[in-house]
Enzyme design. Structure first.
Site, mmCIF file in Angstrom:
data_model
loop_
_atom_site.group_PDB
_atom_site.id
_atom_site.type_symbol
_atom_site.label_atom_id
_atom_site.label_comp_id
_atom_site.label_asym_id
_atom_site.label_seq_id
_atom_site.Cartn_x
_atom_site.Cartn_y
_atom_site.Cartn_z
ATOM 1 N N GLN A 11 44.452 -27.032 87.739
ATOM 2 C CA GLN A 11 45.475 -28.303 87.565
ATOM 3 C C GLN A 11 45.209 -28.987 86.245
ATOM 4 O OE1 GLN A 11 45.012 -29.242 92.198
ATOM 5 N NE2 GLN A 11 46.159 -30.810 91.262
ATOM 6 N N ARG A 71 36.151 -8.432 73.149
ATOM 7 C CA ARG A 71 36.500 -8.546 74.586
ATOM 8 C C ARG A 71 37.540 -7.593 74.847
ATOM 9 N NH1 ARG A 71 38.309 -13.786 76.862
ATOM 10 N NH2 ARG A 71 38.594 -13.540 79.043
ATOM 11 N N GLU A 101 43.260 -8.954 77.946
ATOM 12 C CA GLU A 101 44.407 -9.747 78.735
ATOM 13 C C GLU A 101 45.965 -9.432 78.148
ATOM 14 O OE1 GLU A 101 41.156 -10.603 78.916
ATOM 15 O OE2 GLU A 101 41.422 -11.948 80.954
ATOM 16 N N TYR A 161 46.861 -9.033 75.002
ATOM 17 C CA TYR A 161 47.175 -9.564 73.574
ATOM 18 C C TYR A 161 47.174 -8.214 72.533
ATOM 19 C CZ TYR A 161 46.365 -14.437 75.168
ATOM 20 O OH TYR A 161 46.418 -15.430 75.581
ATOM 21 N N HIS A 210 47.951 -10.897 81.123
ATOM 22 C CA HIS A 210 48.634 -12.234 81.380
ATOM 23 C C HIS A 210 49.790 -11.878 82.334
ATOM 24 C CE1 HIS A 210 45.890 -14.843 79.695
ATOM 25 N NE2 HIS A 210 46.285 -14.823 78.367
#
Ligand code: NAP
Ligand code: SF4
Length: 675
Positions: free
Chosen positions: A340, A215, A165, A167, A253
């Site tokens: 949401q 990951r 992601e 990181y 991201h």
């Protein structure tokens, strides 16, 4: 015989066995930061009782510089060990297993002390990172390993080392962020040295009988990301370094391709994980947009992975696995991937919850206990507010009757589900239907009720929803003007050139509906990949198609208008608004703001600009669609109050402004816990 034999099969890891193939993926809920460790423990224990084989906590920082935010939870001290022990003990008591995610954010850390391989600022953070020197890199490794050792002391069954992601560890892997020329940069061997070293030293420190999940980013979706050969090379080295399991990461991201939103097709990236199957001998987990046992089973049965990770679905229903195992898959509250109440909350600094299940992360506060005295409850309105009240009230033992003038349940959800990219709403309405039947709720549909029909009930709940706001535009009664209800519910014919009045959630939804005309890329994976420019990372580095996004031809020419001068869609969901804006832009929608609506005639919509009503302009179109917001429908509540009958008014009938299903469901659920 279960319908999900692959999903429910145990997985032998040698020193321990996972009872099925479902991992609860890591989520930043914000619970750890409340420092109410009883609350944290209850959140995870609830999911452990629900049957998931292994859970991964939200990201825990190994040190200050690597923590996602100043004040974010870390694992650095005996005090942290003591706090986390409360969680692990409760999870083990509940028969579950849990791993702590070690998250070093690198340049994504939201603070001036962030560090990275090179001083390259991320586009999603205002803080330029400090380049680490040799000693600094050594410190990061030591801190990550130390966090793993402390996690073991705290009773965790393992750790997940976050390497995807975008990181910290991911930042070393690619030239996009690693410009170094020392032994940590340059060749791929050098760039992957840090992740491998971290796993190797962690394994050395924790011994053999401790789960290490790594990951690994399998498709970066950013320029100059990894090739798939590099992904495979890294996975093999990570296995050699001592990892127990490899989990899939999809997209950085900062990637401008949606990866988990509701408009992303289900299991859209399982094919990427499948490419790694057979390349390593440790189990591989796949992830992203897997939200039903059917999808999980299909992914596993077709050899895409050894395990599936589901994160948000475990917010929507803690009992996901148990219900599936009991043949009650249709009773699983579905995650509709709306973000949401989960990610949008996280990114607004609010505690995570779930639109469908407000109890998520509020387990200790919202307890559904049997009512002391069962009551007769009438609920008028079968939209999300009324239905959530009905279900919770019935679970508490009340005798519930739901009335609606429509002959179907769901209210505005039935319009949402017509919108391309919002197919998940079908499952939500189906779930309500199953639950109402299961709980013995009486349904009285197809007839409007009046105040006189509601006598004999102990509690009366008015959830009559909203009506469209009248924008009072001269000419709005003409045949070329429709409301959003005409379009989404009654499917009235719409011309090829359309002006949409109002750029709120519904204006965006209606525009997407009109652009696609019955076709949805969300249920057409190849088309969706083409639209967003996703390709096979084995063919194109990082999985970015060289030709970029190739949107399909729009069915209509749409102009989306609003009176305010600020950018369109600013008030849409924090993590999904950009997707709606990008989708409409890709399909050529004109965004026009700061307008006055002067009149509608045969030629189309006449507007002017600014307070002085300058620059008169014609938006030439065949159809004008009104999406100008909504007002509360309180007529029944007012009639009851006039007769002196006490009633509870909830959802849109209570406050129409900024109404959405999240507020409606939350309010309904909470109300049902009060009587
Ligand atoms: P909304 O979000 O309040 O938007 C109403 C729109 O109408 C605004 O663009 C507003 O912009 C315009 N408007 C307001 N008064 C007007 C008037 N008198 N004349 C002309 N235009 C007027 O309402 P909505 O679009 O009906 O959505 C209702 C709720 O459902 C919202 O809370 C929304 O968030 C939710 N929803 C959410 C999603 C989602 O994707 N998450 C999708 C659908 C609906 P100006 O005042 O600038 O003209
Ligand atoms: Fe899923 Fe929406 Fe609930 Fe998040 S808020 S868990 S995306 S249903």
């Amino acid at each position: 015989m279960t319908a999900y034999p692959h999903m429910l099969a145990p997985l032998d890891l040698g020193f321990t066995t996972l009872k099925n193939r479902v991992l609860m993926g890591s989520m930043h809920t914000g619970l750890e930061e409340t420092k109410d460790w009883n609350r944290v423990a209850e959140f995870y224990a609830d999911r452990a009782r629900g049957g998931v084989a292994l859970m991964v906590t939200g990201g825990i920082g190994p040190n200050m510089e690597g923590s996602v935010l100043p004040g974010a939870s870390m694992m650095t001290s005996d005090k942290d060990v003591a706090n986390h022990s409360i969680v692990t003990a409760r999870v083990h008591e509940a028969g579950g297993k849990i791993a702590m995610q070690i998250l070093h954010a690198g340049r994504y850390a939201y603070g001036p002390k962030c560090v990275a391989p090179s001083p390259v600022k991320s586009p999603i953070s205002p803080f330029p990172p400090t380049e680490l020197d040799e000693e600094g890199i050594e410190k990061q490794i030591t801190d990550i390993v130390n966090a793993a050792v402390l996690a073991q002391q705290a009773g965790y069954d393992g750790v997940e080392i976050m390497g995807s992601e975008g990181y910290f560890l991911n930042q070393f892997l690619v030239t996009h962020t690693n410009k170094r020329t020392d032994r940590w940069g340059g060749s791929y061997e050098n760039r992957m040295r840090l992740p491998i070293e971290v796993v190797r030293r962690t394994r050395e420190a924790v011994g053999t009988d401790f789960i290490i999940i790594y990951r690994l980013s399998m498709i970066d979706l950013v320029p100059n990301g990894s090739t798939f050969d590099e992904v495979v090379q890294l996975a093999k080295e990570i296995e050699k370094a001592g990892a127990t399991i490899i989990n899939t990461g999809i997209g950085w991201h900062e990637a401008r391709i949606p990866t988990i939103a509701t408009s992303v097709p289900r299991a859209a990236f399982a094919w990427v994980t499948k490419k790694l199957m057979g390349q390593v001998s440790i189990p591989v987990i796949t992830s992203n947009r897997i939200n039903t046992p059917e999808v999980a089973e299909e992914v596993l049965a077709t050899g895409c992975a050894d395990m599936v990770s589901m994160a948000r679905p475990m917010l929507a229903d803690a009992d996901f696995v148990n219900k599936a195992a009991a043949g009650q898959g249709d009773r699983i509250a579905p995650c509709i991937a709306c973000n949401q109440a989960c990610l949008d909350h996280t990114f607004s600094g609010k505690l995570t919850s779930c639109l469908v299940n407000p109890r998520a992360c509020h387990e200790t506060e919202l307890v559904v206990a049997k009512a002391a005295a069962p009551k007769k409850v009438a609920i008028v309105g079968a939209g999300p507010a009324g239905l959530s009240t009905a279900i919770t009230a019935a679970q508490r033992g009340h005798a519930v009757t739901v009335f609606d003038k429509s002959d179907e349940i769901g209210g505005q959800l039935n319009m949402a589900k017509q919108v391309p990219g919002k197919e998940e709403f079908w499952g939500l309405v189906d779930w309500y239907r199953v639950m109402l039947a299961d709980l013995g709720v009486t349904l009285k549909l197809g007839k409007a009720v009046g105040a006189g029909d509601l006598s004999g009930f102990d509690e009366v709940v008015i959830a009559t929803g909203v009506s469209p706001r009248d924008p009072a535009i001269p000419g709005q009664d003409r045949a070329n003007v429709l409301s959003y209800i005409d379009v989404l519910r009654h499917k009235k014919p719409v011309g090829k050139r359309v002006a949409v009045i109002g750029a709120g959630g519904i204006g965006f939804d209606v525009s997407e509906f009109l652009l696609e005309e019955g076709h949805s890329p969300t249920i057409d994976l190849p088309q969706w990949m083409k639209e967003w420019g996703v390709s096979d990372p084995a063919e194109h580095r990082s999985g970015l198609a060289p030709e970029g996004p190739q949107p399909g031809k729009p069915e209509r020419e749409v102009t989306l208008l609003q009176r305010k001068a600020k950018a369109h869609g600013k008030d849409l969901g924090k993590t999904t608004g950009w997707i709606h804006r990008a989708t409409l832009k890709m399909k050529g929608v004109s965004f026009v703001g700061g307008v006055n609506y002067e009149k509608i005639d045969d030629e189309g919509l006449h507007i002017s600009f600014g307070e002085a009503r300058e620059n008169p302009t014609l938006i030439a179109c065949d159809t004008v669609v009104l999406c100008a917001g909504q007002i509360s429908d309180r007529s029944l509540a007012d009639a009851l109050e006039a007769k002196g009958v006490h009633c509870h008014v909830i959802g849109g009938a209570d406050v129409a402004a900024e109404l959405d299903a999240k507020r409606a469901i939350n309010q309904g659920t909470r109300l049902a816990l009060t009587f």
